[in-house]
Write a protein that holds these residues in place. Structure first.
Motif, PDB file in Angstrom:
ATOM      1  N   PRO A  14       0.834  -1.212   0.000  1.00  0.00           N
ATOM      2  CA  PRO A  14       0.000   0.000   0.000  1.00  0.00           C
ATOM      3  C   PRO A  14       0.867   1.259   0.000  1.00  0.00           C
ATOM      4  O   PRO A  14       1.915   1.312   0.622  1.00  0.00           O
ATOM      5  CB  PRO A  14      -0.800  -0.121   1.303  1.00  0.00           C
ATOM      6  N   VAL A  15       0.409   2.242  -0.734  1.00  0.00           N
ATOM      7  CA  VAL A  15       1.091   3.525  -0.763  1.00  0.00           C
ATOM      8  C   VAL A  15       0.757   4.271   0.527  1.00  0.00           C
ATOM      9  O   VAL A  15      -0.415   4.475   0.860  1.00  0.00           O
ATOM     10  CB  VAL A  15       0.664   4.361  -1.983  1.00  0.00           C
ATOM     11  N   ARG A  16       1.793   4.666   1.253  1.00  0.00           N
ATOM     12  CA  ARG A  16       1.583   5.380   2.518  1.00  0.00           C
ATOM     13  C   ARG A  16       1.534   6.884   2.222  1.00  0.00           C
ATOM     14  O   ARG A  16       2.527   7.477   1.791  1.00  0.00           O
ATOM     15  CB  ARG A  16       2.688   5.057   3.506  1.00  0.00           C
ATOM     16  N   VAL A  17       0.336   7.466   2.460  1.00  0.00           N
ATOM     17  CA  VAL A  17       0.077   8.866   2.113  1.00  0.00           C
ATOM     18  C   VAL A  17      -0.100   9.665   3.403  1.00  0.00           C
ATOM     19  O   VAL A  17      -0.851   9.263   4.295  1.00  0.00           O
ATOM     20  CB  VAL A  17      -1.187   8.994   1.244  1.00  0.00           C
ATOM     21  N   LEU A  18       0.594  10.788   3.474  1.00  0.00           N
ATOM     22  CA  LEU A  18       0.392  11.738   4.562  1.00  0.00           C
ATOM     23  C   LEU A  18      -0.339  12.937   3.975  1.00  0.00           C
ATOM     24  O   LEU A  18       0.180  13.641   3.110  1.00  0.00           O
ATOM     25  CB  LEU A  18       1.732  12.168   5.157  1.00  0.00           C
ATOM     26  N   HIS A  19      -1.587  13.148   4.453  1.00  0.00           N
ATOM     27  CA  HIS A  19      -2.443  14.197   3.885  1.00  0.00           C
ATOM     28  C   HIS A  19      -2.494  15.375   4.844  1.00  0.00           C
ATOM     29  O   HIS A  19      -2.978  15.256   5.972  1.00  0.00           O
ATOM     30  CB  HIS A  19      -3.849  13.633   3.637  1.00  0.00           C
ATOM     31  N   LEU A  20      -1.964  16.530   4.386  1.00  0.00           N
ATOM     32  CA  LEU A  20      -1.958  17.753   5.181  1.00  0.00           C
ATOM     33  C   LEU A  20      -3.132  18.615   4.733  1.00  0.00           C
ATOM     34  O   LEU A  20      -3.084  19.276   3.684  1.00  0.00           O
ATOM     35  CB  LEU A  20      -0.620  18.482   4.990  1.00  0.00           C
ATOM     36  N   GLU A  21      -4.216  18.585   5.517  1.00  0.00           N
ATOM     37  CA  GLU A  21      -5.476  19.242   5.120  1.00  0.00           C
ATOM     38  C   GLU A  21      -6.294  19.539   6.369  1.00  0.00           C
ATOM     39  O   GLU A  21      -6.395  18.698   7.273  1.00  0.00           O
ATOM     40  CB  GLU A  21      -6.256  18.333   4.170  1.00  0.00           C
ATOM     41  N   HIS A  41      -3.691   1.748  -0.411  1.00  0.00           N
ATOM     42  CA  HIS A  41      -3.095   2.875   0.281  1.00  0.00           C
ATOM     43  C   HIS A  41      -3.379   2.826   1.771  1.00  0.00           C
ATOM     44  O   HIS A  41      -4.322   2.173   2.227  1.00  0.00           O
ATOM     45  CB  HIS A  41      -3.606   4.201  -0.286  1.00  0.00           C
ATOM     46  N   GLU A  42      -2.518   3.518   2.489  1.00  0.00           N
ATOM     47  CA  GLU A  42      -2.727   3.809   3.904  1.00  0.00           C
ATOM     48  C   GLU A  42      -2.560   5.316   4.055  1.00  0.00           C
ATOM     49  O   GLU A  42      -1.542   5.866   3.620  1.00  0.00           O
ATOM     50  CB  GLU A  42      -1.711   3.076   4.781  1.00  0.00           C
ATOM     51  N   ILE A  43      -3.531   5.967   4.625  1.00  0.00           N
ATOM     52  CA  ILE A  43      -3.509   7.423   4.668  1.00  0.00           C
ATOM     53  C   ILE A  43      -3.556   7.908   6.109  1.00  0.00           C
ATOM     54  O   ILE A  43      -4.293   7.373   6.940  1.00  0.00           O
ATOM     55  CB  ILE A  43      -4.677   8.003   3.833  1.00  0.00           C
ATOM     56  N   ARG A  44      -2.732   8.893   6.381  1.00  0.00           N
ATOM     57  CA  ARG A  44      -2.723   9.548   7.680  1.00  0.00           C
ATOM     58  C   ARG A  44      -2.961  11.031   7.419  1.00  0.00           C
ATOM     59  O   ARG A  44      -2.271  11.636   6.593  1.00  0.00           O
ATOM     60  CB  ARG A  44      -1.382   9.338   8.379  1.00  0.00           C
ATOM     61  N   SER A  58       7.905   9.783  13.468  1.00  0.00           N
ATOM     62  CA  SER A  58       7.535   8.451  13.956  1.00  0.00           C
ATOM     63  C   SER A  58       7.230   7.443  12.864  1.00  0.00           C
ATOM     64  O   SER A  58       7.248   6.241  13.111  1.00  0.00           O
ATOM     65  CB  SER A  58       6.316   8.553  14.882  1.00  0.00           C
ATOM     66  N   GLU A  59       6.936   7.899  11.639  1.00  0.00           N
ATOM     67  CA  GLU A  59       6.531   6.975  10.581  1.00  0.00           C
ATOM     68  C   GLU A  59       7.241   7.311   9.273  1.00  0.00           C
ATOM     69  O   GLU A  59       7.858   8.374   9.133  1.00  0.00           O
ATOM     70  CB  GLU A  59       5.008   7.037  10.374  1.00  0.00           C
ATOM     71  N   THR A  60       7.110   6.383   8.340  1.00  0.00           N
ATOM     72  CA  THR A  60       7.679   6.570   7.005  1.00  0.00           C
ATOM     73  C   THR A  60       6.549   6.671   5.996  1.00  0.00           C
ATOM     74  O   THR A  60       5.624   5.837   6.002  1.00  0.00           O
ATOM     75  CB  THR A  60       8.599   5.400   6.633  1.00  0.00           C
ATOM     76  N   PHE A  61       6.634   7.664   5.122  1.00  0.00           N
ATOM     77  CA  PHE A  61       5.590   7.879   4.125  1.00  0.00           C
ATOM     78  C   PHE A  61       6.196   7.894   2.729  1.00  0.00           C
ATOM     79  O   PHE A  61       7.361   8.268   2.545  1.00  0.00           O
ATOM     80  CB  PHE A  61       4.864   9.200   4.390  1.00  0.00           C
ATOM     81  N   ASP A  62       5.365   7.488   1.768  1.00  0.00           N
ATOM     82  CA  ASP A  62       5.805   7.484   0.371  1.00  0.00           C
ATOM     83  C   ASP A  62       5.575   8.832  -0.292  1.00  0.00           C
ATOM     84  O   ASP A  62       6.330   9.232  -1.191  1.00  0.00           O
ATOM     85  CB  ASP A  62       5.075   6.398  -0.420  1.00  0.00           C
ATOM     86  N   VAL A  63       4.500   9.538   0.097  1.00  0.00           N
ATOM     87  CA  VAL A  63       4.160  10.795  -0.543  1.00  0.00           C
ATOM     88  C   VAL A  63       3.388  11.654   0.461  1.00  0.00           C
ATOM     89  O   VAL A  63       2.696  11.131   1.344  1.00  0.00           O
ATOM     90  CB  VAL A  63       3.319  10.558  -1.825  1.00  0.00           C
ATOM     91  N   ILE A  64       3.539  12.967   0.320  1.00  0.00           N
ATOM     92  CA  ILE A  64       2.774  13.928   1.114  1.00  0.00           C
ATOM     93  C   ILE A  64       1.884  14.712   0.161  1.00  0.00           C
ATOM     94  O   ILE A  64       2.358  15.235  -0.858  1.00  0.00           O
ATOM     95  CB  ILE A  64       3.704  14.890   1.881  1.00  0.00           C
ATOM     96  N   VAL A  65       0.607  14.776   0.474  1.00  0.00           N
ATOM     97  CA  VAL A  65      -0.350  15.573  -0.289  1.00  0.00           C
ATOM     98  C   VAL A  65      -0.786  16.718   0.610  1.00  0.00           C
ATOM     99  O   VAL A  65      -1.286  16.486   1.719  1.00  0.00           O
ATOM    100  CB  VAL A  65      -1.555  14.726  -0.732  1.00  0.00           C
ATOM    101  N   VAL A 133       9.107   9.546 -10.109  1.00  0.00           N
ATOM    102  CA  VAL A 133      10.154  10.560 -10.174  1.00  0.00           C
ATOM    103  C   VAL A 133      11.029  10.499  -8.923  1.00  0.00           C
ATOM    104  O   VAL A 133      12.261  10.610  -8.994  1.00  0.00           O
ATOM    105  CB  VAL A 133       9.534  11.958 -10.343  1.00  0.00           C
ATOM    106  N   ALA A 134      10.392  10.305  -7.752  1.00  0.00           N
ATOM    107  CA  ALA A 134      11.160  10.223  -6.511  1.00  0.00           C
ATOM    108  C   ALA A 134      12.079   9.013  -6.511  1.00  0.00           C
ATOM    109  O   ALA A 134      13.230   9.087  -6.058  1.00  0.00           O
ATOM    110  CB  ALA A 134      10.210  10.164  -5.313  1.00  0.00           C
ATOM    111  N   GLU A 135      11.579   7.893  -7.023  1.00  0.00           N
ATOM    112  CA  GLU A 135      12.409   6.691  -7.098  1.00  0.00           C
ATOM    113  C   GLU A 135      13.589   6.898  -8.044  1.00  0.00           C
ATOM    114  O   GLU A 135      14.724   6.491  -7.746  1.00  0.00           O
ATOM    115  CB  GLU A 135      11.560   5.504  -7.564  1.00  0.00           C
ATOM    116  N   ALA A 136      13.333   7.556  -9.179  1.00  0.00           N
ATOM    117  CA  ALA A 136      14.421   7.846 -10.116  1.00  0.00           C
ATOM    118  C   ALA A 136      15.445   8.787  -9.475  1.00  0.00           C
ATOM    119  O   ALA A 136      16.654   8.622  -9.653  1.00  0.00           O
ATOM    120  CB  ALA A 136      13.861   8.461 -11.396  1.00  0.00           C
ATOM    121  N   ARG A 137      14.953   9.774  -8.695  1.00  0.00           N
ATOM    122  CA  ARG A 137      15.863  10.698  -8.023  1.00  0.00           C
ATOM    123  C   ARG A 137      16.723   9.973  -6.996  1.00  0.00           C
ATOM    124  O   ARG A 137      17.937  10.183  -6.912  1.00  0.00           O
ATOM    125  CB  ARG A 137      15.059  11.792  -7.338  1.00  0.00           C
TER     126      ARG A 137
END
Length: 381
Positions: A14-21, A41-44, A58-65, A133-137
């Motif tokens: 699952p893609v770990r998403v951190l949602h800032l909203e 996905h897993e969303i926080r 405390s956690e690891t995320f794949d992407v921040i929205v 893109v992040a993986e390529a970077r």
């Protein structure tokens, strides 16, 4: 019936998403969009900079929205917090109409992408592209780090090999001086005794011929010993370079002018003096082999804490393509030795107008003399 040996694909993590909203409605809309697209996905979800920092700690995320405008701060503030962390996840800006200028500024700062909330259906695709893109970077950064580590190992190996070579040269020079030189000198005395006591005739002539050949052998052994590591180097760089120039001039009949504007050059570390000496030696060797020069100049200086050695000639010069030849190991090796010593080496040449090789090495600062009080209480050296 043919059995199916194809192994089932492993389920995607699952893609770990951190949602800032800070809008509950928009939070729910993002969750629904990802579910409809069947994105594992897993969303926080957080609505403050403090919450963002705690989650990243405390956690690891794949992407921040992140939304652009939140209560008391903006996504730019969030980016400053996120970008300061090594290996941070990509940040996708998901907002209403914020204006083209603000969106461009965000992308320049390093945001992975920008998406309007009115176009929410594209969010799964934008997240997928940001992850790629992040993986390529990361792969590129890892490749750069691996290359730098490999270059460092090669430089360390080259330095070890060069040190070993210099130690072997010194050891061989000592053996030539102590063993071969001593044996040849003893043989010369014996031949001289035979020549003095032999009757006139073939025996005396053979003794004279052998003595002459022995003189050539002694001269050759001394020349080889000096090329390996001249004892004059122990007297300082200036004396060693002057001896090198005199020897070169005597051997090639090519005039060499040595100019020295030095105050503390001979107090430099022996390793730095050796680099400078080898550079001058290699430059003179190249001049003898290729330059077709009529005169040579060697300039030594130690102004402003920098040891500078310049060897120039008025020969035919070096073509630019010759300097870039893959097997130009002589000059390339000198440049690498200068780099390892903390300096640099430059080759300046024009066809038909000569060549100048310049070596620059930083000299360590000499400790200043302690200040003492005199009888009147004044402070002086």
């Amino acid at each position: 019936m043919i059995p199916n040996n194809t192994e089932p694909e492993a389920p995607k993590r699952p893609v770990r998403v951190l949602h800032l909203e800070d809008s509950p409605a928009d939070q729910a809309l993002v969750r629904m969009t990802l579910r409809r697209a069947r994105v594992p996905h897993e969303i926080r979800q957080v609505d403050s900079l403090q919450g963002l920092a705690r989650c990243l700690d405390s956690e690891t995320f794949d992407v921040i929205v992140a939304d652009y405008r939140l209560t008391g701060f903006t996504a730019i503030d969030a980016w400053q917090l996120v970008s300061a962390r090594p290996g941070h996840p990509p940040l996708v800006l998901l907002s209403g109409a914020i204006g083209e200028a603000a969106a461009v500024d965000a992308m320049r700062l390093g945001f992975a992408d920008y998406l309007l909330k009115d176009d929410m259906a594209r969010l799964p695709h934008v997240i997928e592209r940001a992850l790629e893109v992040a993986e390529a970077r990361r792969a590129r950064e890892q490749a750069v780090a691996d290359l730098a580590e490999s270059e460092q190992r090669l430089a360390a190996l080259a330095e070890h090999l060069q040190t070993s070579i210099e130690e072997e040269r010194a050891a061989i020079a000592r053996e030539i001086h102590d063993d071969i030189g001593g044996a040849l000198t003893a043989a010369r005395f014996d031949l001289a005794w035979i020549g003095r006591h032999a009757p006139e005739g073939p025996l005396g002539e053979h003794a004279a011929t052998a003595s002459e050949m022995l003189e050539h052998a002694i001269d050759a052994s001394q020349r080889i010993m000096m090329n390996l590591r001249p004892p004059v180097l122990d007297q300082g760089l200036v004396a060693a370079v002057q001896w090198l120039a005199e020897t070169f001039e005597r051997r090639t009949r090519l005039p060499v002018r040595v100019s020295c504007d030095c105050k503390a050059i001979d107090s430099a570390q022996p390793a730095l003096q050796l680099v400078a000496y080898r550079t001058a030696q290699e430059a003179l060797t190249n001049i003898h082999k290729h330059a077709q020069a009529t005169q040579v100049r060697i300039d030594l200086s130690d102004h402003e804490g920098v040891l500078t050695v310049e060897v120039s000639d008025d020969g035919r010069g070096i073509a630019p393509e010759m300097l870039k030849k893959p097997r130009s190991f002589g000059l390339r090796g000198l440049a690498e030795r200068a780099r390892r010593a903390g300096g640099w080496m430059d080759v300046s040449s024009q066809l038909g107008r000569g060549t100048a090789i310049v070596l620059s090495l930083p000299l360590p600062e000499l400790p200043s003399a302690p200040m003492q009080a005199n009888e009147e209480g004044a402070v002086g050296p």
